[in-house]
Design an enzyme around this catalytic site. Structure first.
Site, PDB file in Angstrom:
ATOM      1  N   LYS A 188       0.821  -1.331   0.024  1.00 19.26           N
ATOM      2  CA  LYS A 188      -0.119  -0.080  -0.100  1.00 19.26           C
ATOM      3  C   LYS A 188       0.783   1.316  -0.023  1.00 19.26           C
ATOM      4  O   LYS A 188       2.088   1.385   0.043  1.00 19.26           O
ATOM      5  CB  LYS A 188      -0.749  -0.258   1.241  1.00 19.26           C
TER       6      LYS A 188
ATOM      7  N   TYR B 278     -12.823  -2.624  -3.347  1.00 18.79           N
ATOM      8  CA  TYR B 278     -13.382  -2.701  -1.876  1.00 18.79           C
ATOM      9  C   TYR B 278     -14.822  -2.476  -1.772  1.00 18.79           C
ATOM     10  O   TYR B 278     -15.300  -2.138  -0.529  1.00 18.79           O
ATOM     11  CB  TYR B 278     -12.551  -1.718  -0.921  1.00 18.79           C
TER      12      TYR B 278
ATOM     13  N   PHE C  90     -15.091   2.750   7.943  1.00 21.06           N
ATOM     14  CA  PHE C  90     -13.880   3.158   7.588  1.00 21.06           C
ATOM     15  C   PHE C  90     -13.628   3.471   6.213  1.00 21.06           C
ATOM     16  O   PHE C  90     -12.606   3.684   5.595  1.00 21.06           O
ATOM     17  CB  PHE C  90     -12.758   2.003   8.358  1.00 21.06           C
TER      18      PHE C  90
ATOM     19  N   ARG D  34      -1.106 -14.478   3.730  1.00 26.22           N
ATOM     20  CA  ARG D  34      -1.994 -13.688   5.122  1.00 26.22           C
ATOM     21  C   ARG D  34      -1.032 -14.063   6.436  1.00 26.22           C
ATOM     22  O   ARG D  34      -1.163 -13.238   7.206  1.00 26.22           O
ATOM     23  CB  ARG D  34      -3.259 -14.291   5.171  1.00 26.22           C
TER      24      ARG D  34
ATOM     25  N   THR E 135      -5.232  -8.297  10.014  1.00 25.76           N
ATOM     26  CA  THR E 135      -5.763  -6.972   9.312  1.00 25.76           C
ATOM     27  C   THR E 135      -5.451  -5.570  10.407  1.00 25.76           C
ATOM     28  O   THR E 135      -5.177  -4.612  10.097  1.00 25.76           O
ATOM     29  CB  THR E 135      -7.137  -7.061   8.985  1.00 25.76           C
TER      30      THR E 135
ATOM     31  N   ARG F  80       2.804  -6.591   8.883  1.00 24.87           N
ATOM     32  CA  ARG F  80       1.985  -5.606   9.434  1.00 24.87           C
ATOM     33  C   ARG F  80       2.396  -5.020  10.894  1.00 24.87           C
ATOM     34  O   ARG F  80       2.559  -4.037  11.327  1.00 24.87           O
ATOM     35  CB  ARG F  80       0.448  -5.872   9.564  1.00 24.87           C
TER      36      ARG F  80
ATOM     37  N   ASN G 264      -2.664   0.041   7.022  1.00 24.42           N
ATOM     38  CA  ASN G 264      -2.185  -1.269   7.545  1.00 24.42           C
ATOM     39  C   ASN G 264      -1.063  -2.011   6.404  1.00 24.42           C
ATOM     40  O   ASN G 264      -0.448  -2.935   6.765  1.00 24.42           O
ATOM     41  CB  ASN G 264      -3.041  -2.279   7.959  1.00 24.42           C
TER      42      ASN G 264
ATOM     43  N   HIS H 238      -2.153  -5.627   1.619  1.00 25.99           N
ATOM     44  CA  HIS H 238      -3.518  -6.478   1.288  1.00 25.99           C
ATOM     45  C   HIS H 238      -3.043  -7.865   0.795  1.00 25.99           C
ATOM     46  O   HIS H 238      -2.360  -8.202   0.153  1.00 25.99           O
ATOM     47  CB  HIS H 238      -4.333  -5.809   0.476  1.00 25.99           C
TER      48      HIS H 238
ATOM     49  N   GLU I 179      -9.493 -10.536  -7.624  1.00 25.82           N
ATOM     50  CA  GLU I 179      -8.444  -9.350  -7.300  1.00 25.82           C
ATOM     51  C   GLU I 179      -7.408  -9.405  -8.448  1.00 25.82           C
ATOM     52  O   GLU I 179      -6.844  -8.497  -8.811  1.00 25.82           O
ATOM     53  CB  GLU I 179      -8.106  -9.664  -5.927  1.00 25.82           C
TER      54      GLU I 179
HETATM   55  P1  CMP Z   1      -7.307  -4.919   3.605  1.00 28.90           P
HETATM   56  O1  CMP Z   1      -6.648  -6.313   4.068  1.00 28.90           O
HETATM   57  O2  CMP Z   1      -6.743  -4.279   2.330  1.00 28.90           O
HETATM   58  O3  CMP Z   1      -8.735  -5.107   3.715  1.00 28.90           O
HETATM   59  C1  CMP Z   1      -9.735  -3.899   3.582  1.00 28.90           C
HETATM   60  C2  CMP Z   1      -8.888  -2.922   4.499  1.00 28.90           C
HETATM   61  O4  CMP Z   1     -10.029  -2.042   5.302  1.00 28.90           O
HETATM   62  C3  CMP Z   1      -8.125  -3.452   5.418  1.00 28.90           C
HETATM   63  O5  CMP Z   1      -7.139  -4.075   4.985  1.00 28.90           O
HETATM   64  C4  CMP Z   1      -7.733  -2.211   6.324  1.00 28.90           C
HETATM   65  O6  CMP Z   1      -6.959  -1.278   5.677  1.00 28.90           O
HETATM   66  C5  CMP Z   1      -9.222  -1.446   6.236  1.00 28.90           C
HETATM   67  N1  CMP Z   1      -9.767  -1.852   7.455  1.00 28.90           N
HETATM   68  C6  CMP Z   1     -10.456  -2.842   7.725  1.00 28.90           C
HETATM   69  N2  CMP Z   1     -11.322  -2.860   8.823  1.00 28.90           N
HETATM   70  C7  CMP Z   1     -11.056  -1.738   9.597  1.00 28.90           C
HETATM   71  C8  CMP Z   1     -11.225  -1.231  10.723  1.00 28.90           C
HETATM   72  N3  CMP Z   1     -12.039  -1.650  11.874  1.00 28.90           N
HETATM   73  N4  CMP Z   1     -10.744   0.260  10.881  1.00 28.90           N
HETATM   74  C9  CMP Z   1     -10.129   0.892   9.826  1.00 28.90           C
HETATM   75  N5  CMP Z   1      -9.428   0.283   8.783  1.00 28.90           N
HETATM   76  C10 CMP Z   1     -10.243  -0.990   8.455  1.00 28.90           C
END
Ligand code: CMP
Length: 143
Positions: free
Chosen positions: A11, A51, A59, A87, A93, A104, A114, A117, A128
């Site tokens: 990212k 997304y 969020f 993962r 996440t 992460r 974070n 992905h 994807e």
């Molecule tokens: P990703 O794995 O890219 O998939 C969805 C993204 O949404 C996740 O990583 C985070 O960047 C974001 N995300 C998911 N849950 C939350 C949350 N509770 N608060 C903030 N960001 C979130």
């Protein structure tokens, strides 16, 4: 041996911190074959479509603004159990829950930012990968 593919995103915050090489190296030493890779900058609509499952979450707006803030790296990683392995490598996440040694835990800035992905199922990996790569941009079994 059954090979699986997953979609990995490095990212904008990680790209901005000049960590691309370090992360790609980590993918390779973990045992993934990189069979597709590119640097791109997404627009709002591309992020919203990617997304779309999260569109009603609190969020979502922050996530979109973050993902359009700079270039990203998208890569297709191939290995046995690639989805699970990737993962595990990137970690939970929520970076606060990510195990020590995961990407992460080491490099994320916040939940939204974070850093990484990874596809969470075969179905999402297929969606994807096709979202970012044409067939002729995927190099599996060529070397
Ligand atoms: P990703 O794995 O890219 O998939 C969805 C993204 O949404 C996740 O990583 C985070 O960047 C974001 N995300 C998911 N849950 C939350 C949350 N509770 N608060 C903030 N960001 C979130």
């Amino acid at each position: 041996m059954t090979l699986e593919r997953t979609l990995s995103i490095i990212k904008p915050n990680i790209v901005a911190k000049n960590l691309i090489g370090k992360i790609i190296n980590k993918f390779e030493i973990t045992g993934f074959k990189i069979i597709g890779i590119k640097m791109i900058r997404l627009n709002k609509q591309q992020v919203e479509n990617f997304y779309k499952l999260h569109i009603n979450r609190y969020f979502f707006k922050d996530l979109v603004n973050f993902m359009i803030s700079g270039p990203i790296i998208v890569a297709i990683l191939e290995s046995e159990n690639a989805i699970k392995l990737h993962r595990e490598l990137i970690g939970d996440t929520n970076p606060l829950k990510a195990l020590k040694g995961t990407l992460r835990a080491e490099y994320a800035d916040s939940y939204t930012e974070n850093g990484f992905h990874g596809s969470d199922s075969e179905k999402s990996a297929m969606f994807e990968i096709n979202y970012f790569f044409r067939k002729d941009e995927i190099f599996s079994g060529v070397n």
